[in-house]
Design a protein around this motif. Structure first.
Motif, PDB file in Angstrom:
ATOM      1  N   VAL A 798      14.945  -2.546  -3.852  1.00 15.40           N
ATOM      2  CA  VAL A 798      14.070  -3.615  -4.344  1.00 15.40           C
ATOM      3  C   VAL A 798      13.357  -4.279  -3.169  1.00 15.40           C
ATOM      4  CG1 VAL A 798      14.041  -5.906  -5.408  1.00 15.40           C
ATOM      5  CG2 VAL A 798      15.371  -4.075  -6.459  1.00 15.40           C
ATOM      6  N   ASN A 799      14.098  -4.579  -2.120  1.00 16.92           N
ATOM      7  CA  ASN A 799      13.493  -5.208  -0.938  1.00 16.92           C
ATOM      8  C   ASN A 799      12.440  -4.303  -0.304  1.00 16.92           C
ATOM      9  OD1 ASN A 799      15.140  -7.433  -1.246  1.00 16.92           O
ATOM     10  ND2 ASN A 799      16.678  -6.704   0.187  1.00 16.92           N
ATOM     11  N   LEU A 800      12.770  -3.023  -0.174  1.00 21.04           N
ATOM     12  CA  LEU A 800      11.840  -2.075   0.454  1.00 21.04           C
ATOM     13  C   LEU A 800      10.562  -1.939  -0.375  1.00 21.04           C
ATOM     14  CD1 LEU A 800      14.373   0.725   1.494  1.00 21.04           C
ATOM     15  CD2 LEU A 800      13.072  -0.727   3.053  1.00 21.04           C
ATOM     16  N   ALA A 801      10.721  -1.812  -1.698  1.00 21.13           N
ATOM     17  CA  ALA A 801       9.545  -1.656  -2.564  1.00 21.13           C
ATOM     18  C   ALA A 801       8.675  -2.909  -2.529  1.00 21.13           C
ATOM     19  CB  ALA A 801       9.991  -1.362  -3.997  1.00 21.13           C
ATOM     20  N   THR A 802       9.304  -4.082  -2.487  1.00 24.34           N
ATOM     21  CA  THR A 802       8.541  -5.335  -2.427  1.00 24.34           C
ATOM     22  C   THR A 802       7.792  -5.440  -1.106  1.00 24.34           C
ATOM     23  OG1 THR A 802      10.263  -6.348  -3.793  1.00 24.34           O
ATOM     24  CG2 THR A 802       8.714  -7.829  -2.731  1.00 24.34           C
ATOM     25  N   ALA A 803       8.398  -4.969  -0.030  1.00 21.98           N
ATOM     26  CA  ALA A 803       7.709  -4.957   1.267  1.00 21.98           C
ATOM     27  C   ALA A 803       6.474  -4.060   1.212  1.00 21.98           C
ATOM     28  CB  ALA A 803       8.661  -4.479   2.362  1.00 21.98           C
ATOM     29  N   ALA A 804       6.609  -2.921   0.534  1.00 21.97           N
ATOM     30  CA  ALA A 804       5.449  -2.035   0.398  1.00 21.97           C
ATOM     31  C   ALA A 804       4.336  -2.717  -0.398  1.00 21.97           C
ATOM     32  CB  ALA A 804       5.873  -0.734  -0.281  1.00 21.97           C
ATOM     33  N   VAL A 805       4.713  -3.515  -1.407  1.00 25.94           N
ATOM     34  CA  VAL A 805       3.719  -4.235  -2.207  1.00 25.94           C
ATOM     35  C   VAL A 805       2.939  -5.219  -1.339  1.00 25.94           C
ATOM     36  CG1 VAL A 805       3.425  -5.922  -4.074  1.00 25.94           C
ATOM     37  CG2 VAL A 805       4.924  -3.959  -4.402  1.00 25.94           C
ATOM     38  N   SER A 806       3.602  -5.830  -0.347  1.00 28.27           N
ATOM     39  CA  SER A 806       2.874  -6.748   0.542  1.00 28.27           C
ATOM     40  C   SER A 806       1.735  -6.022   1.248  1.00 28.27           C
ATOM     41  CB  SER A 806       3.831  -7.372   1.567  1.00 28.27           C
ATOM     42  OG  SER A 806       4.282  -6.422   2.519  1.00 28.27           O
ATOM     43  N   GLY A 807       1.981  -4.760   1.595  1.00 31.79           N
ATOM     44  CA  GLY A 807       0.925  -3.964   2.211  1.00 31.79           C
ATOM     45  C   GLY A 807      -0.212  -3.679   1.255  1.00 31.79           C
ATOM     46  N   VAL A 808       0.116  -3.493  -0.025  1.00 33.64           N
ATOM     47  CA  VAL A 808      -0.919  -3.262  -1.027  1.00 33.64           C
ATOM     48  C   VAL A 808      -1.810  -4.498  -1.167  1.00 33.64           C
ATOM     49  CG1 VAL A 808      -1.371  -2.813  -3.461  1.00 33.64           C
ATOM     50  CG2 VAL A 808       0.485  -1.590  -2.291  1.00 33.64           C
ATOM     51  N   PHE A 809      -1.189  -5.689  -1.270  1.00 38.94           N
ATOM     52  CA  PHE A 809      -1.983  -6.920  -1.369  1.00 38.94           C
ATOM     53  C   PHE A 809      -2.903  -7.073  -0.166  1.00 38.94           C
ATOM     54  CE2 PHE A 809       1.087  -8.639  -4.573  1.00 38.94           C
ATOM     55  CZ  PHE A 809       0.139  -9.039  -5.516  1.00 38.94           C
ATOM     56  N   LEU A 810      -2.386  -6.767   1.013  1.00 40.58           N
ATOM     57  CA  LEU A 810      -3.208  -6.855   2.224  1.00 40.58           C
ATOM     58  C   LEU A 810      -4.391  -5.902   2.136  1.00 40.58           C
ATOM     59  CD1 LEU A 810      -3.658  -7.839   5.155  1.00 40.58           C
ATOM     60  CD2 LEU A 810      -2.138  -5.993   5.886  1.00 40.58           C
ATOM     61  N   ALA A 811      -4.139  -4.668   1.712  1.00 41.68           N
ATOM     62  CA  ALA A 811      -5.188  -3.656   1.667  1.00 41.68           C
ATOM     63  C   ALA A 811      -6.278  -3.995   0.655  1.00 41.68           C
ATOM     64  CB  ALA A 811      -4.580  -2.293   1.351  1.00 41.68           C
ATOM     65  N   LYS A 812      -5.926  -4.673  -0.428  1.00 44.14           N
ATOM     66  CA  LYS A 812      -6.910  -5.000  -1.457  1.00 44.14           C
ATOM     67  C   LYS A 812      -7.587  -6.343  -1.197  1.00 44.14           C
ATOM     68  CE  LYS A 812      -5.357  -6.336  -5.526  1.00 44.14           C
ATOM     69  NZ  LYS A 812      -4.632  -6.456  -6.809  1.00 44.14           N
ATOM     70  N   GLY A 813      -7.316  -6.941  -0.031  1.00 43.75           N
ATOM     71  CA  GLY A 813      -7.998  -8.167   0.343  1.00 43.75           C
ATOM     72  C   GLY A 813      -7.309  -9.445  -0.071  1.00 43.75           C
ATOM     73  N   ALA A 814      -6.060  -9.357  -0.507  1.00 44.33           N
ATOM     74  CA  ALA A 814      -5.298 -10.552  -0.909  1.00 44.33           C
ATOM     75  C   ALA A 814      -4.256 -10.849   0.166  1.00 44.33           C
ATOM     76  CB  ALA A 814      -4.641 -10.335  -2.266  1.00 44.33           C
ATOM     77  N   ALA A 815      -4.754 -11.262   1.340  1.00 42.91           N
ATOM     78  CA  ALA A 815      -3.854 -11.447   2.475  1.00 42.91           C
ATOM     79  C   ALA A 815      -2.882 -12.605   2.258  1.00 42.91           C
ATOM     80  CB  ALA A 815      -4.670 -11.676   3.750  1.00 42.91           C
ATOM     81  N   LYS A 816      -3.288 -13.645   1.512  1.00 43.62           N
ATOM     82  CA  LYS A 816      -2.381 -14.767   1.264  1.00 43.62           C
ATOM     83  C   LYS A 816      -1.153 -14.304   0.471  1.00 43.62           C
ATOM     84  CE  LYS A 816      -5.757 -18.555   1.304  1.00 43.62           C
ATOM     85  NZ  LYS A 816      -6.357 -19.654   0.491  1.00 43.62           N
ATOM     86  N   GLU A 817      -1.402 -13.524  -0.591  1.00 38.44           N
ATOM     87  CA  GLU A 817      -0.285 -13.014  -1.380  1.00 38.44           C
ATOM     88  C   GLU A 817       0.615 -12.134  -0.522  1.00 38.44           C
ATOM     89  OE1 GLU A 817      -3.328 -13.256  -2.359  1.00 38.44           O
ATOM     90  OE2 GLU A 817      -3.430 -14.089  -4.388  1.00 38.44           O
ATOM     91  N   ALA A 818      -0.004 -11.311   0.353  1.00 37.61           N
ATOM     92  CA  ALA A 818       0.790 -10.472   1.252  1.00 37.61           C
ATOM     93  C   ALA A 818       1.697 -11.339   2.122  1.00 37.61           C
ATOM     94  CB  ALA A 818      -0.126  -9.622   2.122  1.00 37.61           C
TER      95      ALA A 818
END
Length: 883
Positions: A798-818
């Motif tokens: 769960v922790n690892l997958a959530t960390a990967a999601v932070s990268g997705v938010f960053l890539a789509k331009g949502a750096a605050k959420e990341a």
């Protein structure tokens, strides 16, 4: 009804959809609308039955305002629930006495036993209904998955409520509710275990004469700030009951809750932290001990822990003081026959109940706690039993002879069905007199308790007494099948069941329902007494051997499934049988050969690893290796070393893993054990790569293991070898090669039904897609990894997958959420004192660096701070929404 099968025990099994309903706040309705409540309840039943019958349902049971029904499929159950709620909402209820009905739906396999519907899925369905609110229809993911499009009405949709832990169930459940036009849809969050904050049963047993003790312990904890209160007293004095009553009264005073940990199921002080972790649902973190996981998880939370039966692990007292030192708002209630002998401890002696005065008038005698307890228990045996002045005189004599010990009174009262109080008193006098002259070296009250137990035992037939003693071999309870097996060399199955029924009737064995199935147990004091009798009879060794064989076979049967789609029942069963499994291991490790130890220890390997039971696994590793070395058996030693190597590597100790697997690999090659050489070769190889010792040799070892597993036709071994190869390539920066191995592993895993490794691999691939600029595919992979790891309760993934999601938010331009997610994960890892493994950590650090650069130091720090203080559930909800 649904699809029918026949189970191994002969019961007919059916695949059905279950509906549980009840009225929220029914007690308040009775109080406010006493005159019209019966009419309302009757009409409520009629409306529900109409909906159930019109959709082909079968009403199974009615209890007060609750109804239980079965349907052949999810569509019919859902339509019936919706129709019932609509009918209830449209009804004109007299004087405003309107029922708010909560409903829960779950699909699964049940068994019919005479007129009853039984099975773990029934238990799960009832728990799902219990967390709903009045007017709400909550469904499980099994129902959600089974609903066809035709069952979804225009405007209706299924709302995701997230994952929730339900009482008595280990796995978090993915729950949903139905949003139906014309019905209420604005409900408060459902009240799952996070809201209940306790594992205590809400309904206390009979409890008399302890009001002053309850208030004293409450004041010590709440007003005097005493954080360690130890309840001492002889066995059977009521220490556990007192602790539970106090605990229930303090649930609202501790924000994190009140939890009860039974230590009678463990045999070593070293296992106390692991037992508490299991009680709190804390999964141990690789590289950390169980006590470190506890310290980090509890932190400064306001939490009350009840540790029951501490006397036999008294050497573990430093565990309590260590946790108190690191967790400033953690308090303990401990029950023990002796104090812990540590600083900050406050002792409360739990003595016998106040004895009735032989010369007191009847009105006074009838209010005496001993007499009230006896009468309450006697009425359970004979509902028509009444306290009269004549009867009271005999009960006073009984209570005085038993020195007011609650357990002794309970044992005596259990015989009221066949003996009137006068006969009971006469029999008890003879039994006590004979025992008092035989046992002079124990506390007098304990002597009296032993006398009460012996007196109960004396009333047994020879065969019942033999059964009673043999049952003492179980630790933490047992089911009928286990009891039949242990007694099989001595009596047949029908006779064993007859003995159990007799012992239940005499209150020497108790029964409760756990995970939807009957479970039997002996009280600790009674078990201790019976165990002494078993030892003196000369049958102890044979009984322990039979017990160990049964639980070794149970683990061997369940081991292949602990990480598969059908894991729930077997994982819950293994956790339930922890005490018995430990007892089997302990006995096997004292034998003159290590073959049995190797089989059971190796079967437990993936159960321990996948559930994070690292401290316990490493403790047994040391003992198992020492035994195998002592007896000098190369085969079992090689197997044990291999399993111990896996445990060490997966718990974050590659150096120790290298040492163990190196020796195992050498022995396996010498013995011609190809499967063992393949398994140990993987860990030896990946340890060499991880430690930077010898990359080429490490990869050669993994390659050799892969070839061996393929030659042996072992697909699962091949999967693990492929994953190890992929990790080696990933560490070298060769993502193309790594993905090739991961994809091949995933293809094999699909056919094997494994649920543990896919989450790991999918989040790895999510990072690869981010590196390639494809954030949409990365989002899909990360969400899939998160969903499977949440469903099957793998917190690390769960922790690892959530960390990967932070990268997705960053890539789509949502750096605050990341940054919010980064802050939450950093706080979580810091609290656990852990970090991701090197390859995963490298990717996470890249995400952190780019997010900081995108937002600037000030805004990045602000967002990280916000994320670190957010609730983990809010962070997970954010991660699930990423697309």
């Amino acid at each position: 009804m649904g699809t029918q099968l026949t189970s191994n025990d002969g019961l007919q099994s059916e695949s059905v959809c279950m509906l549980f309903t009840d009225i929220e706040g029914s007690t308040g309705l009775v109080d406010r609308y006493a005159d019209v409540y019966p009419l309302m309840l009757s009409r409520h039943h009629e409306l529900l039955r109409n909906a159930i019958e019109s959709h082909g349902g079968e009403e199974v049971g009615v209890a007060g305002d609750s109804i239980f029904a079965l349907f052949p499929g999810a569509d019919l159950g859902v339509r019936a629930a919706i129709d019932a709620q609509i009918a209830i909402s449209k009804e004109k209820w007299a004087k405003g006495c309107e029922p708010k009905v909560r409903m829960g739906l779950h699909a699964g396999t049940v068994q019919r036993h005479e007129s009853a519907i039984v099975g773990i899925e029934v238990h799960r369905a009832a728990r799902i209904s219990a967390v709903a609110h009045g007017g709400q229809i909550v469904i499980s993911h099994a129902v959600r998955d089974d609903i066809s499009q035709s069952a979804i009405q225009p405007g209706m949709h299924i709302r995701d409520l997230g994952f929730h832990r339900l009482k008595d169930l280990r796995y978090p459940e993915a729950l949903f509710d139905l949003v139906v036009p014309g019905l209420p849809s604005d409900f408060a969050p459902i009240s799952s275990m996070g809201a209940n904050r306790t594992n205590l049963a809400l309904e206390p047993e009979a409890f008399f004469g302890r009001d002053a003790d309850v208030e004293k312990v409450r004041r010590l904890i709440l007003e005097s700030g005493r954080r360690l209160v130890t309840l001492t007293g002889t066995g059977g004095s009521g220490k556990t009951s007192l602790s539970l009553v106090v605990g229930r009264s303090l649930i609202q005073s501790f924000a994190r809750g009140v939890f009860f940990a039974q230590l009678g199921n463990i045999h070593s002080a070293d296992l106390i932290p692991s037992a508490i972790c299991q009680t709190l649902g804390i999964q141990e973190v690789a590289g950390l001990s169980a006590i470190e996981s506890l310290r980090n998880s509890i932190g400064d939370a306001h939490l009350l822990l009840i540790l029951d039966t501490f006397e036999h692990v008294i050497a573990g007292a430093p565990t309590v003081t260590s946790l108190m030192k690191e967790c400033p708002h953690l308090a303990f209630i401990v029950t023990s026959r002796e104090t812990l002998g540590v600083r900050g401890e406050t002792e409360v002696v739990v003595g016998p109940l106040p004895l009735p005065d032989e010369r007191a008038p009847f009105d006074e005698v009838s209010q005496n706690p001993c007499v009230r307890l006896f009468v309450d228990l006697a009425q359970r045996e004979r509902p028509e039993f009444r306290l009269t002045p004549d009867v009271a005189r005999e009960i006073v004599q009984i209570c005085r002879r038993l020195d007011g010990l609650p357990l002794a009174i309970e044992l005596a009262a259990s015989h009221i069905r066949v003996l009137d109080p006068a006969a009971l008193s006469r029999r008890l006098v003879r039994g006590l007199h004979s025992l008092k002259h035989k046992v002079r070296d124990v506390d007098p009250r304990h002597r009296t308790l032993r006398a009460a137990i012996q007196w109960s035992e004396d009333l047994l037939t020879k065969d019942e007494r033999e059964a009673f003693r043999k049952l003492s071999v179980f630790v933490g309870g047992f089911d009928v099948a286990a009891a039949e097996y242990v007694m099989a060399p001595w009596c047949n199955g029908d006779e064993a069941v007859e003995h159990l029924e007799s012992l239940l009737a005499k209150n020497l064995v108790y029964q409760n329902v756990t995970l939807g199935k009957p479970r039997l147990h002996l009280l600790d004091t009674i078990r201790e007494y019976a165990s002494q009798g078993l030892s003196q009879s000369g049958s102890l060794q044979n009984c322990q051997a039979q017990h160990a064989r049964y639980f070794a076979a149970l683990v061997a049967d369940d081991a292949p499934n602990v990480m598969r789609h059908n894991q729930r029942d077997c994982v819950e069963r293994l956790f339930q049988e922890t005490g018995n499994i430990r007892a089997a291991l302990e006995w096997l490790m004292k034998q003159s050969d290590a073959d049995g130890t190797a089989k059971l220890f190796c079967a437990l390997k993936w159960f321990w690893i996948s559930r994070g039971q690292f401290s316990e696994a490493k403790r047994w590793s040391k003992v198992a290796v020492a035994q195998a070395r002592h007896v000098g058996e190369a085969g079992p030693l090689a197997e044990i070393l291999d399993a111990a190597g896996w445990i060490s590597y997966m718990s974050g100790d590659p150096a120790r893993a290298h040492e163990l697997s190196n020796e195992s690999h050498r022995l396996c090659l010498e013995l011609g054990n190809q499967a063992g050489a393949a398994s140990s070769g993987i860990i030896l190889g990946i340890a060499k790569v991880t430690l930077g010792e010898d990359l080429e040799t490490g990869l050669e070892l993994i390659s050799g293991s892969l070839e061996l597993f393929r030659a042996l036709g072992d697909d699962y071994g091949a999967v693990v070898a492929l994953i190890a190869f992929g990790e080696g390539a990933r560490s070298e920066g060769d993502e193309k090669t790594a993905e090739k191995y991961y994809q091949e592993a995933l293809s094999l895993l699909e056919g094997l039904g494994d649920t543990y490794w896919p989450g790991h691999l999918l989040q790895n691939l999510a990072h690869f897609r981010l590196h390639q600029g494809d954030w949409k595919e990365a989002a899909r992979l990360a969400r899939d990894a998160l969903a499977i790891s949440e469903r099957y309760d793998y917190p690390v993934v769960v922790n690892l997958a959530t960390a990967a999601v932070s990268g997705v938010f960053l890539a789509k331009g949502a750096a605050k959420e990341a940054a919010w997610i980064i802050g939450a994960i950093q706080a979580r890892l810091t609290r656990f004192g852990a970090r991701f493994e090197p390859t995963d950590n490298a990717d996470f650090q890249k995400i952190i660096s780019v997010t900081r650069e995108t937002l600037g130091e000030e805004q990045f720090a602000s967002c990280v701070s916000k994320g670190s203080s957010a609730s983990w559930e809010d962070i997970l909800a954010l991660a699930r929404s990423c697309s």
